[in-house]
Design a protein around this motif. Structure first.
Motif, mmCIF file in Angstrom:
data_model
loop_
_atom_site.group_PDB
_atom_site.id
_atom_site.type_symbol
_atom_site.label_atom_id
_atom_site.label_comp_id
_atom_site.label_asym_id
_atom_site.label_seq_id
_atom_site.Cartn_x
_atom_site.Cartn_y
_atom_site.Cartn_z
ATOM 1 N N ILE A 115 0.932 -1.216 -0.001
ATOM 2 C CA ILE A 115 0.446 -0.014 0.048
ATOM 3 C C ILE A 115 1.324 1.395 -0.012
ATOM 4 N N ARG A 116 0.330 2.552 -0.103
ATOM 5 C CA ARG A 116 1.093 3.782 -0.403
ATOM 6 C C ARG A 116 1.127 4.175 1.403
ATOM 7 N N GLY A 117 2.015 4.561 1.407
ATOM 8 C CA GLY A 117 2.512 4.977 2.561
ATOM 9 C C GLY A 117 2.428 4.468 4.142
ATOM 10 N N GLU A 118 3.189 3.175 3.468
ATOM 11 C CA GLU A 118 3.393 2.132 4.093
ATOM 12 C C GLU A 118 4.317 2.727 5.507
ATOM 13 N N ALA A 119 5.581 3.070 5.005
ATOM 14 C CA ALA A 119 6.575 3.333 6.303
ATOM 15 C C ALA A 119 5.301 4.485 7.985
ATOM 16 N N VAL A 120 4.321 5.286 7.495
ATOM 17 C CA VAL A 120 4.061 5.766 7.822
ATOM 18 C C VAL A 120 2.926 5.052 8.899
ATOM 19 N N PHE A 121 2.206 4.388 8.076
ATOM 20 C CA PHE A 121 1.056 3.409 8.679
ATOM 21 C C PHE A 121 1.880 2.241 9.756
ATOM 22 N N ARG A 122 3.217 1.931 9.384
ATOM 23 C CA ARG A 122 3.978 1.160 10.211
ATOM 24 C C ARG A 122 4.541 1.967 11.756
ATOM 25 N N THR A 123 5.243 3.073 11.207
ATOM 26 C CA THR A 123 5.348 3.670 11.881
ATOM 27 C C THR A 123 4.097 3.985 13.905
ATOM 28 N N ILE A 124 2.963 4.573 13.284
ATOM 29 C CA ILE A 124 1.715 4.834 13.911
ATOM 30 C C ILE A 124 1.622 3.386 14.296
ATOM 31 N N PHE A 125 1.159 2.070 13.889
ATOM 32 C CA PHE A 125 1.045 1.430 14.901
ATOM 33 C C PHE A 125 2.035 0.561 15.581
ATOM 34 N N LEU A 126 3.404 0.721 15.607
ATOM 35 C CA LEU A 126 4.592 0.180 16.950
ATOM 36 C C LEU A 126 4.427 1.540 17.147
ATOM 37 N N TYR A 127 4.174 2.521 17.628
ATOM 38 C CA TYR A 127 3.621 3.660 17.720
ATOM 39 C C TYR A 127 3.764 3.409 20.140
ATOM 40 N N PRO A 128 3.089 2.610 19.848
ATOM 41 C CA PRO A 128 2.527 2.290 21.489
ATOM 42 C C PRO A 128 3.361 1.669 22.241
ATOM 43 N N PHE A 129 4.293 0.735 20.942
ATOM 44 C CA PHE A 129 5.153 -0.348 21.904
ATOM 45 C C PHE A 129 6.270 0.941 22.566
ATOM 46 N N ALA A 130 6.771 1.618 22.179
ATOM 47 C CA ALA A 130 7.347 2.862 22.585
ATOM 48 C C ALA A 130 7.787 3.419 23.752
ATOM 49 N N LEU A 131 6.046 2.719 24.128
ATOM 50 C CA LEU A 131 5.267 4.053 25.910
ATOM 51 C C LEU A 131 5.729 2.276 26.705
ATOM 52 N N SER A 132 6.420 3.160 27.709
ATOM 53 C CA SER A 132 6.321 1.850 28.962
ATOM 54 C C SER A 132 5.170 1.565 29.299
ATOM 55 N N PHE A 133 4.838 -0.069 30.165
ATOM 56 C CA PHE A 133 3.532 -0.091 30.387
ATOM 57 C C PHE A 133 2.593 0.713 31.075
ATOM 58 N N ILE A 134 3.438 1.951 31.862
ATOM 59 C CA ILE A 134 3.208 2.200 33.006
ATOM 60 C C ILE A 134 2.370 3.516 32.080
ATOM 61 N N VAL A 135 3.003 3.971 31.383
ATOM 62 C CA VAL A 135 2.269 5.039 30.428
ATOM 63 C C VAL A 135 1.396 4.336 29.590
ATOM 64 N N THR A 136 1.754 4.040 29.091
ATOM 65 C CA THR A 136 -0.203 3.321 28.571
ATOM 66 C C THR A 136 -1.228 3.053 29.600
ATOM 67 N N GLY A 137 -0.910 2.833 30.637
ATOM 68 C CA GLY A 137 -1.625 2.322 31.674
ATOM 69 C C GLY A 137 -2.384 2.922 32.171
ATOM 70 N N LEU A 138 -1.329 4.493 32.632
ATOM 71 C CA LEU A 138 -2.536 6.093 32.605
ATOM 72 C C LEU A 138 -3.179 6.455 32.214
ATOM 73 N N VAL A 139 -2.341 5.935 30.170
ATOM 74 C CA VAL A 139 -3.277 7.246 29.841
ATOM 75 C C VAL A 139 -4.511 6.460 29.438
ATOM 76 N N TRP A 140 -4.444 5.301 29.438
ATOM 77 C CA TRP A 140 -6.118 4.374 29.317
ATOM 78 C C TRP A 140 -6.516 4.357 30.515
ATOM 79 N N GLN A 141 -6.394 4.824 31.739
ATOM 80 C CA GLN A 141 -6.738 5.240 33.084
ATOM 81 C C GLN A 141 -7.543 5.728 32.909
#
Lengths: 310, 410
Positions: A115-141
């Motif tokens: 697809i077009r813009g694969e790199a962009v989508f890949r970055t967006i999908f992978l981005y949450p993994f760059a956050l620690s569980f603590i940050v993820t948890g707080l954001v979702w809280q």
């Protein structure tokens, strides 16, 4: 090149004449692996044995060797909080295993369609993994907080009776945690899957197209079986993440409401340090180890034992 | 001659550096507005009155979060200069293992035995005749805080005891208020239950259960009443979706909630919010039923260090913490009661005066921390937090589980 070959040849000849024992074969490699062997023995095996031994004692804040038999395990399995923890881990584990695979693979397959813009989508999908569980948890809280999260936003749009408060409802709280876990982890699984898909030979696709096999069928019947090693890698990563899930729960609910979202790792750490009851924590962690072995041993048997026979 | 001068110079240099003082890292979990203001008083006094330096090591989160960090640092060989802990049985094994500094000489020099009141505070610091901690304040759980605004909005008089409060609760709900604010952390659930058990079951039953660990009383009719009351309170707190205790206190301060059962540390929050006792809020010791206060509190422990300079600084800090001026300054900000009965607390507000009176009349209880091991308390917390949050958990089932824990308590 030839020089090196010659040298190796002459060394091999020397060895043959001396007939060295098997023990001294590949000496350098063996010496080099001593530190790792020691680490494995002392740190993993040694500490595991130590933990299991002390789980049969009545150690409190400090370890001490006064054996009490199976008392700690009796108490563990009659504690409601532990039973709830196990149940939560099972639900969380099964759901996140299935969902991570399905979502991760689907995303990877979609990105793999050039697809077009694969790199962009890949970055967006992978981005949450760059956050620690603590940050993820707080954001979702915050997102799941009924007073200023999704529920409030939808109510402000005019749907006054809308209810979406997983973190405050004991019956579904574990799914609130699951959402955050999936959001964080599926991007990473996607990347692993994508790497696996890229490793598939282009000719296979061409052959499938020539034979007129529909795309989805090619994926299910040809590509997925070929990606077995990738799936095993992903499986190991996800499972180890599931067993040790702790920080996500601490950040999102700290085990609440009540004790509805407790997990085994949290039980271990709180018994050991907060309740100052080391032995109880050790008993719980031994059970966690046991549950890992129950999964791991049959799998290892199938994986490695099978090959030898085949 | 020359070498003699050099020697003199060196001696002067050494003694100067000894007097220069040490950096003392002090860990504590006083991080809410009122608490932070109070601990700043300690730091100020220590920096101004001694040559040493207070390095603040605040650990965010409640004691439940901070204690494991503190204890694992001491056990792991990275001890801090001084640390807050709740005195009682939490540090028992650390003392047994010889990891804490013996303060007996400081205590004797300062006459702690005579000035600390009630003396049970010092007893809780004593292990086999030696003193290992410096008590700094008395905290008691047995308080209920009521918001005048909430009751006015609901058209009710401010209740003067628990029964009146229960009667007024439906009106509060009708006015869109949360009758009872409760944070959802386990220690808060267990604490509120403890307060209700002293107030409702009475002193004798409470003593039988908590001090003597009598499981029959815990399963008996007095405690059945407590569990029933707790089940009622659970309904009143059903809409309170906050976690931290100070968020719950804030619901009371802003008039969104009618009341909160919380220890006297909540007082500091009302003070920071600029509210006046008696006008904006009312405090009821012992829920207005049994005016008894427990004498839990915070104390400072001093982990052993190899460095003699640091040890001297630790002892200076220990003496300073109990000095009259520091006690007054700290406790006024904190909203807690001082550990010595001989100082002037006339500038304290109405609620603290009530507390001081009860203390002076001797209506005191030993605290849960002093009687129950952390393990038993952990089990009670697990039970209570489940009970408070799960409306389908019946009072009778909870009582049976509670009696079971008491029967196995050590």
């Amino acid at each position: 090149m030839t020089l090196a070959d010659n040298a190796a040849q002459s060394r091999a000849n020397e060895h043959q004449t001396k007939r060295p024992s098997r023990l001294f074969k590949n000496m350098t490699a063996k010496v080099a692996s001593i530190p790792m062997v020691l680490t494995a023995l002392v740190v993993f095996v040694g500490c595991t044995a130590w933990t299991i031994t002390y789980s049969f004692t009545n150690s409190r804040l400090l370890p001490r060797l006064e054996f009490v038999g199976w008392d700690q395990y009796d108490r563990l399995w009659s504690t409601r909080r532990w039973l709830i923890s196990i149940e939560n881990l099972a639900i969380f584990g099964i759901c996140s295993l299935i969902l991570s695979f399905v979502i991760g693979f689907t995303l990877a397959a979609l990105l793999d369609r050039k697809i077009r813009g694969e790199a962009v989508f890949r970055t967006i999908f992978l981005y949450p993994f760059a956050l620690s569980f603590i940050v993820t948890g707080l954001v979702w809280q915050w997102i799941l907080n009924p007073d200023f999260g999704i529920q409030q936003v939808v109510r402000d749009w005019g749907w006054e009776s809308f209810v979406f408060d997983p973190l405050n409802n004991a019956d579904i709280v574990i799914f609130g945690i699951l959402i955050a876990g999936i959001w964080q982890g599926s991007g990473f699984i996607m990347v692993i899957m994508l790497a696996g898909l890229r490793g598939i030979d282009e000719d296979i696709w061409k052959a499938a197209r020539v034979d007129g096999i529909p795309t989805w069928k090619t994926y299910v019947l040809v590509i997925i079986p070929m990606m077995r090693p990738v799936f095993v890698t992903a499986l190991v990563i996800i499972t180890s993440g599931i067993i040790k899930v702790y920080d996500l729960v601490v950040a999102q609910t700290s085990g609440g409401p009540g004790i509805a979202s407790e997990v085994p790792a949290k039980y271990v750490i709180e018994k050991m340090f907060q309740s100052q009851n080391l032995a109880q924590g050790f008993a719980a962690s031994t059970m966690m180890l046991l549950s890992v072995l129950v999964v791991l041993i049959p799998w290892a048997y199938l994986e490695f034992g099978g090959k030898k026979r085949g | 001659m020359k070498s003699f001068k050099a020697l003199l110079g060196a001696t002067a240099f050494v003694s100067a550096s000894a007097a220069y003082g040490a950096d003392l890292e002090v860990t504590h979990w006083w991080t809410s507005g009122g608490e932070a203001a109070a601990v700043a008083e300690f730091a100020k006094a220590f920096n101004e009155k001694t040559d040493h330096n207070w390095v603040d090591g605040a650990i965010a989160g409640s004691g439940g979060t901070a204690r494991p960090i503190i204890i694992s640092r001491i056990l792991g060989g990275d001890p801090m200069g001084a640390t807050q802990l709740n005195h009682g049985r939490q540090a028992e094994e650390l003392i047994e293992a010889g990891l804490l500094l013996d303060l007996t000489d400081v205590a004797e020099a300062q006459g702690w035995r005579d000035i600390v009141f009630p003396s049970s505070l010092l007893d809780a610091c004593t292990y086999e005749g030696r003193i290992y901690c410096a008590p700094v304040n008395i905290h008691s759980w047995q308080w209920m805080w009521l918001s005048h605004k909430a009751f006015e909005d609901a058209g009710q008089d401010v209740p003067s005891n628990w029964d009146e409060f229960v009667a007024a609760a439906p009106a509060l709900s009708d006015a869109g208020k949360i009758p009872l604010a409760m944070g959802q952390q386990p220690w808060q659930s267990a604490g509120a239950f403890g307060v209700m058990s002293v107030a409702i079951a009475g002193l004798d039953a409470w003593r039988a259960v908590t001090v003597d660990k009598n499981a029959e009383v815990a399963a008996g009719p007095e405690y059945a009443k407590v569990f029933q009351a707790a089940a009622d309170a659970r309904e009143m707190a059903a809409n309170s979706n906050v976690q931290d205790w100070n968020q719950a206190t804030n619901l009371v301060i802003t008039g969104q909630a009618g009341a909160q059962i919380m220890g006297d540390w909540a007082q500091g929050e009302f003070q920071v919010a600029g509210q006046t006792a008696g006008e904006d809020y009312t405090c009821l010791p012992g829920l207005g039923v049994n005016e008894l206060l427990d004498t839990a509190g915070d104390a400072f422990y001093f982990p052993k260090q190899d460095n003699a300079d640091v040890e001297a600084a630790q002892k200076e800090l220990a003496a300073l913490l109990l000095s009259p001026e520091v006690q007054v300054a700290f406790n006024l900000k904190k909203g807690s009661l001082p550990v010595r009965g001989d100082i002037d607390m006339s500038s304290a507000n109405a609620c603290m005066q009530k507390g001081l009176e009860i203390l002076a009349s001797g209506n005191v209880l030993p605290s849960g921390d002093m009687n129950l091991s952390p393990d038993t308390q952990g089990q009670i917390e697990d039970l209570m937090v489940e009970f408070w949050n799960d409306p389908s958990y019946s009072a009778a089932d909870a009582q049976a589980a509670y009696a079971d824990i008491i029967a196995n308590a050590d």
